[in-house]
Design a protein around this motif. Structure first.
Motif, PDB file in Angstrom:
ATOM      1  N   ALA A   1     -10.209  15.992   6.506  1.00  0.00           N
ATOM      2  CA  ALA A   1      -8.970  15.257   6.678  1.00  0.00           C
ATOM      3  C   ALA A   1      -7.794  16.013   6.106  1.00  0.00           C
TER       4      ALA A   1
ATOM      5  N   ALA B   1      -4.791  14.465   6.132  1.00  0.00           N
ATOM      6  CA  ALA B   1      -3.761  13.427   5.998  1.00  0.00           C
ATOM      7  C   ALA B   1      -3.165  13.437   4.601  1.00  0.00           C
TER       8      ALA B   1
ATOM      9  N   GLY C   1       1.136   9.422  -3.125  1.00  0.00           N
ATOM     10  CA  GLY C   1       0.685  10.706  -3.658  1.00  0.00           C
ATOM     11  C   GLY C   1      -0.217  10.588  -4.875  1.00  0.00           C
TER      12      GLY C   1
ATOM     13  N   GLY D   1      -3.259   9.517  -5.025  1.00  0.00           N
ATOM     14  CA  GLY D   1      -4.631   9.910  -4.720  1.00  0.00           C
ATOM     15  C   GLY D   1      -5.505   8.781  -4.198  1.00  0.00           C
ATOM     16  N   LYS D   2      -4.892   7.670  -3.810  1.00  0.00           N
ATOM     17  CA  LYS D   2      -5.673   6.518  -3.343  1.00  0.00           C
ATOM     18  C   LYS D   2      -6.390   6.826  -2.039  1.00  0.00           C
ATOM     19  N   THR D   3      -5.633   7.376  -1.093  1.00  0.00           N
ATOM     20  CA  THR D   3      -6.235   7.656   0.217  1.00  0.00           C
ATOM     21  C   THR D   3      -7.343   8.686   0.097  1.00  0.00           C
ATOM     22  N   THR D   4      -7.112   9.699  -0.725  1.00  0.00           N
ATOM     23  CA  THR D   4      -8.134  10.728  -0.904  1.00  0.00           C
ATOM     24  C   THR D   4      -9.429  10.103  -1.420  1.00  0.00           C
TER      25      THR D   4
END
Ligand code: ADP
Ligand code: MG
Lengths: 354, 528
Positions: A351, A353, B53, B55-58
C-alpha cells in the motif's frame, strides 16, 4: 472533380448503398471470414485490457503464431499426403494449430512478465514484440524458403447441404454463419461465450474489477497479479488462433508480414466495440465489410454511373479501405469510448496510501 | 500509561478478540508505527484517535494484510496469526472499510459487495438471485433498502459509504475496522451509521473505529486509544475524559480547538456572482444559476456534501473552467471566464483542494513553487531572464512568514510533509494585498498545528479587508471560520445562515436534504 458535378450525388449515393447491400448479402460468408483475425485479435486485447494490461503487440503475436503454426504443420506433414477428415482437418494441421497457440502463449508470457512483474512500459513491450516478430519470422522464412518444404494445406469450410442452403433466409443465414473453417467457427462461439462470461461469471467480475480498480479488488482478497497473468496468457491462446487462421485456414502458406496490420485494426475494433466481445465482433465486421468491398470492387465492379465513378478511383484506395475505416472510426470514437480505468497501469502490492 | 482499566466498562470482562503487540513499521524517513500495542475486546467499539499522519491507517493496513510490519505480532482470540494478504485477513474474519473508497465505480452495488465472495449458481456462473436477496436483507439492517443493480458511480457519497459498510457486513466479520468512515458524511448520516455499529456490537462484533473528530469518538467509543507520531500515548474511556484532554493527548500540547475569530466588519461587495451556471466534463449542468455576494472583510463559507457541484463552482471562479452562463464580478469589473493569470493580476488568491495536482509542481524546488503565479513579472523576471536572487528572497520570506518547515528553500516540494506543502501554497497565495481569496478545502488532511495556523491566517486576511470565499466539505471548518454560511445542495445554494449561530445539526440537515422534506436521495447529482 467535375464529373461528380454532372451526376446527381444523391443518386450516386443510393446506387452505392445498393451495391454495398449487394456485397454484404452475396458475400456475407466472406465478410465473416475476413473479420475473423480482427475479431480474435480484439478478443486477445479484450482479455488483456479488461484486466488492466495494455497490449499493442497483438500484431506481432499473431504473426509469430502464424509462422510457427504453418512451419510445425509442414514439418509434421513431411510432404506425405494425409486424407483429411471433416473441415479438412488432418493430424499435421491440428499439431500446427496447437503449435500456433503455444507460440501465442509464449509471446504473451513475455509480455506478461515485462508488464506485470517488471512493470516495464507496456507500450514499449508491445512495440518490441511487433518489431521482433516481423524480423524473426521474416528471417526464418527466408532461411526456410532456400530449402522449401511443402505446406500441410489448410482447413476447409463447412458445406451447408444443398437442400438446406437453398431454403430462403434460413439457407442464407446458415451458409453465412456456418460455412466456415474450424477457426472461424471457434471465433463465433468464443464471442458469445466470452460476452456471457464477462458479465455473468466470477472470472468476468474479477477481471472487470482488476482492470478498473485493482486496489479495491485486492482489498477483497483477489490476487490481482495472478489474475492478470492468467488473462494475458489466455489472450495468447486467442492471438495464437488468430495467427493460425492466416496460415492454416485462410491460405495454407506463410508470407513475411502477412498479418498486414490486422493486429492494429483489432485494437481499433476493441475500442470501437467498447471493450466487449460482441462489440468488438461487430466492429470487426465493419472492417470485414470494408475489406470485402475493396475486393468486390476489383472483381465484380458495379455497373452504371457508380461503376464509371469508381473506375476513376485508383485500385489502391480500395485495398486501403480497412485502414481508412480504422482512421475514421478511431477519430470518431476515441475519447467517447472509455477504457478500463486502470488499463496500462502496473500494479504494486504494498500500500502506498497516506 | 493506561489510565483506567475501567472495571465498570461492560466490555471489561469479555475476552480479547484481537491483540497487536509491538507492531512496528518504518517507511523511508518516518516510523509510521513504533511498537504499538492494541487490544480489542469482543463486542466493543474501540476508537483509534490520532492526528493526520499519526499512523492509524498504517496500523490497520498491517492488520488487514496490506502492509507487512517490520516487527510485532498479531493475536486473534489469543492465538498468534500471520496475515500476509487481505485474503488472509478476510478468512480470519477481519473486514475493513478503508479511508478512501475501495469501490469500483462502473460496477453495480451488488457486484461491488459480492466481489471476492460471489455466490455461485454453478462452478462458472454467479447466482444473481441469491446475491440480490442477501443484499436486500443487509440493506434492511440499515433501515433502507438499496437497489442492487444501481451503478456505484451514480450514488451520492453518503450512499457509497453505506455500500462500503455493506461490503463489510456481507462478509460477516468478527472484527470490523472503519478508517475515518464519517469524514464524508453529514451529521445525520453519521448518527445512522453509529446506530448500525451499536447493533453490530450487540451481536458480538468487535469494531475498531478511526477518527480525528473528538466529539464523534466520545459519542461512539467504549474505549479510546490515542496515537501520536506512531506511538500509543494513552488510553481513555469516554466517561472519564473530555475533548480538551483528548486533544492535548493527540497533539502533545495544549491546543485551542477554535480560533478566536473576533468580529468581522464587512464593507463593500467584492465578489458578485449572478446566475452562474457550470457544466461538468461530460457536459451535464451541475451548478444551476448561483447568486451570491462576498463582501470585503467577511468570510463567506459554502458547506455541502462532496459532489454537489462545489468542484465545478471553484474551477469556474478560479479560471479553470468556462462557465456555461451567468456573470462574475470583482469590485464591479466583469471577470466571467477570466484566466488564472488575469485573476492573479486582479489580486485574487486561490488555494486549490488538490495540492499535488493544482497547487504545486512537486519536482520543482520551493523557490520556483513560491512564484508559480508571478514568476513572469518583475522583480522575479526581467525580460526573458528570471532573477534567481529575487525569487530566492521571496521564497525565504514565504517560508519565514508562513512557518514552512524545510531544510532549505532549494529542496523539491515533494519532500515536504502535507502540512508544510499546504503552508507553502497558502504563503504564496496569501502574499501581498488581496482583494479576494478563494479557498477550496484549505486544510484537507493536515495536522492540527497546520490547521490552526492556516485558520489564523485566514482570519488575519479577513481583518485586513480581503473578501474570503471558503468552500469545504468539512462542516466543522466552515462553521468555525464563516461569518455567513451557505449550503450547497445539488448545484444550488439552498440556504444562507448566520455563521456564528448556526449549529452543526442545522447545517448538516440542510446538507443532507437541501431543506426539503423526506429522506435524502440515493442518486448523486448529475448521475444518469
Ligand atoms: N506507503 C507509504 N510509504 C511511505 N510513507 C508512508 C506510507 N504510508 C504511510 N506513510 C507515512 O506514514 C505516516 C503515517 O501515515 P498514516 O498511517 O496514513 O497516518 P494516519 O492514518 O494516522 O493519518 C505518515 O507520515 C505517512 O506519510
Ligand atoms: Mg489515515
Amino acid at each position: 472533380m467535375d464529373f461528380i458535378l454532372h451526376v446527381p450525388v444523391i443518386g450516386l449515393l443510393l446506387q452505392f448503398i445498393g451495391y454495398l447491400v449487394g456485397v454484404m448479402t452475396t458475400n456475407g460468408s466472406l465478410i465473416i471470414t475476413l473479420s475473423t483475425p480482427i475479431a480474435l485479435g480484439a478478443l486477445c486485447g479484450f482479455m488483456n485490457e479488461r484486466s488492466g494490461v495494455v497490449n499493442i503487440g497483438i500484431e506481432g503475436m499473431m504473426l509469430f503464431a502464424a509462422f510457427v503454426g504453418w512451419y510445425v504443420a509442414a514439418l509434421v506433414n513431411g510432404g506425405a499426403p494425409t486424407s483429411p477428415g471433416p473441415l479438412g482437418i488432418t493430424f499435421p494441421l491440428l499439431v500446427g494449430l496447437l503449435a500456433a497457440i503455444v507460440a501465442g502463449v509464449a509471446v504473451s508470457a513475455l509480455h506478461a512478465w515485462l508488464s506485470i512483474t517488471v512493470r516495464a512500459n507496456q507500450i514499449i513491450s508491445g512495440t518490441i514484440i511487433n518489431i521482433e516478430a516481423l524480423a524473426i519470422t521474416g528471417y526464418l522464412n527466408l532461411l526456410i524458403s532456400q530449402n522449401p518444404i511443402p505446406s500441410a494445406g489448410n482447413f476447409q469450410s463447412f458445406h451447408v447441404p444443398q437442400g438446406v442452403a437453398s431454403v430462403p433466409v434460413l439457407g442464407w443465414l446458415l451458409t453465412t454463419f456456418l460455412g466456415h473453417g474450424p477457426i472461424t467457427l471457434t471465433m463465433l462461439v468464443l464471442v458469445i461465450v466470452l460476452q456471457i462470461l464477462l458479465f455473468r461469471s466470477r472470472w468476468g467480475l474479477r477481471t472487470r474489477a482488476a482492470g478498473e480498480h485493482p486496489r479495491a479488488a485486492e482489498t477483497l482478497g483477489i490476487d490481482v497479479i495472478r489474475l492478470r497473468y492468467r488473462n494475458v496468457l489466455l489472450g495468447g491462446v486467442l492471438a495464437g488462433l488468430a495467427g493460425a487462421w492466416f496460415t492454416l485456414e485462410y491460405i495454407g502458406t506463410f508470407q513475411g508480414g502477412m498479418t498486414n496490420g490486422r493486429g492494429f485494426i483489432a485494437l481499433a475494433a476493441l475500442i470501437f466495440g467498447r471493450w466487449t466481445p460482441i462489440g468488438a465482433f461487430g466492429a470487426a465486421l465493419v472492417f470485414g465489410i470494408a475489406d470485402a468491398l475493396g475486393q468486390a470492387v476489383s472483381f465484380n465492379p458495379p455497373s452504371g454511373d457508380l461503376g464509371a465513378v469508381l473506375s476513376g478511383v485508383p485500385e489502391q484506395v480500395f485495398s486501403a479501405l480497412p485502414y481508412l475505416v480504422t482512421i475514421i472510426v478511431l477519430a470518431g470514437v476515441v475519447g467517447r469510448s472509455i477504457p478500463p480505468a486502470a488499463d496500462g497501469q502496473p500494479y504494486e502490492r504494498e500500500a502506498k496510501a497516506t | 500509561m493506561v489510565v483506567s482499566e475501567a472495571a465498570s466498562s461492560p466490555a471489561a470482562s469479555k475476552p480479547a478478540a484481537l491483540e497487536m503487540r509491538g507492531v512496528t513499521k518504518r517507511f523511508p524517513g518516518v516510523v509510521a508505527n513504533d511498537h504499538i500495542d492494541l487490544d480489542v475486546r469482543r463486542g466493543e467499539i474501540h476508537a483509534l484517535l490520532g492526528e493526520n499522519g499519526a499512523g492509524k491507517t498504517t496500523l490497520m493496513n498491517i492488520l488487514y494484510g496490506l502492509v507487512t510490519p517490520d516487527e510485532g505480532e498479531i493475536l486473534l482470540g489469543g492465538k498468534p496469526v500471520t496475515i500476509a494478504s487481505p485474503a488472509d485477513a478476510i478468512s480470519q474474519g477481519i473486514s475493513m472499510v478503508h479511508q478512501h473508497f475501495m469501490l469500483v465505480p462502473v460496477l453495480t452495488v451488488a457486484e461491488n459487495i459480492l466481489l471476492g465472495e460471489e455466490p455461485m449458481a454453478n462452478p462458472v456462473l454467479m447466482d444473481r438471485k441469491a446475491a440480490h436477496t442477501r443484499i436486500r436483507e443487509l440493506g434492511r439492517f440499515f433501515g433502507t433498502e438499496i437497489d442492487p443493480d444501481l451503478r456505484v458511480a451514480s450514488l451520492s457519497v453518503g450512499w457509497q459509504q453505506r455500500v462500503e459498510i455493506l461490503k463489510a457486513l456481507y462478509r460477516n466479520a468478527d472484527i470490523l475496522v472503519l478508517d475515518e468512515p464519517t469524514a464524508v458524511l453529514t451529521p445525520q448520516e453519521t448518527k445512522e451509521i453509529f446506530a448500525v455499529l451499536r447493533r453490530l456490537t450487540a451481536e458480538g462484533t468487535s469494531i475498531i473505529f478511526i477518527s480525528h473528530k473528538l466529539y464523534e469518538v466520545l459519542e461512539i467509543a467504549d474505549r479510546i486509544t490515542v496515537i501520536r507520531r506512531g506511538k500509543v500515548v494513552g488510553s481513555r474511556i469516554p466517561s472519564e475524559t473530555d475533548e480538551d484532554d483528548l486533544a492535548e493527548l493527540m497533539v502533545g500540547r495544549e491546543v485551542e480547538l477554535t480560533v478566536d475569530r473576533g468580529e468581522s466588519h464587512p464593507a463593500d461587495v467584492t465578489l458578485a456572482v449572478a446566475g452562474l451556471t457550470v457544466s461538468d466534463d461530460r457536459g451535464h449542468e451541475v451548478v444551476h444559476g448561483l447568486d451570491f455576494e462576498v463582501r470585503a472583510g467577511e468570510v463567506f463559507g459554502i458547506a455541502g456534501v462532496a459532489g454537489n457541484g462545489q468542484d465545478e463552482l471553484v474551477e469556474a471562479l478560479a479560471g479553470l473552467r468556462r462557465p456555461a452562463g451567468g456573470t462574475v464580478e470583482l469590485s464591479g469589473r466583469t471577470i466571467t471566464g477570466a484566466s488564472p493569470r488575469r485573476l492573479h493580476n486582479l489580486r485574487v488568491g486561490f488555494v486549490p483542494a488538490d495540492r499535488h495536482r493544482y497547487g504545486l509542481v512537486l519536482v520543482f524546488p520551493l523557490t520556483d513553487n513560491s512564484v508559480l503565479t508571478s514568476y513572469y513579472r518583475a522583480p522575479y523576471s526581467r525580460g526573458l531572464v528570471r532573477d534567481a536572487d529575487a525569487i530566492g528572497r521571496h521564497a525565504e520570506q514565504v517560508i519565514k512568514d508562513f512557518d514552512v518547515r524545510t531544510p532549505s528553500p532549494l529542496v523539491h516540494a515533494s519532500t515536504l510533509s502535507g502540512g508544510n506543502q499546504q503552508k507553502l501554497i497558502v504563503g504564496r497565495e496569501f502574499f501581498g494585498d488581496l482583494r479576494l481569496l478563494v479557498l477550496d478545502q484549505p486544510t484537507r488532511g493536515l495536522d492540527v498545528g497546520s490547521i490552526e495556523f492556516i485558520h489564523r491566517q485566514v482570519i488575519a486576511k479577513r481583518d485586513a479587508g480581503t473578501a474570503v470565499l471558503l468552500i469545504s466539505a468539512e462542516l466543522d471548518e466552515v462553521l468555525e471560520l464563516s461569518d455567513r454560511t451557505a449550503v450547497m445542495y445539488r448545484g444550488r445554494l439552498v440556504a444562507v445562515v448566520d455563521g456564528r449561530s448556526a449549529t452543526r445539526e442545522e447545517v448538516g440537515l440542510l446538507m443532507a436534504t437541501g431543506g426539503r422534506e423526506g429522506p435524502p436521495p440515493i442518486i448523486a447529482e448529475g448521475a444518469a
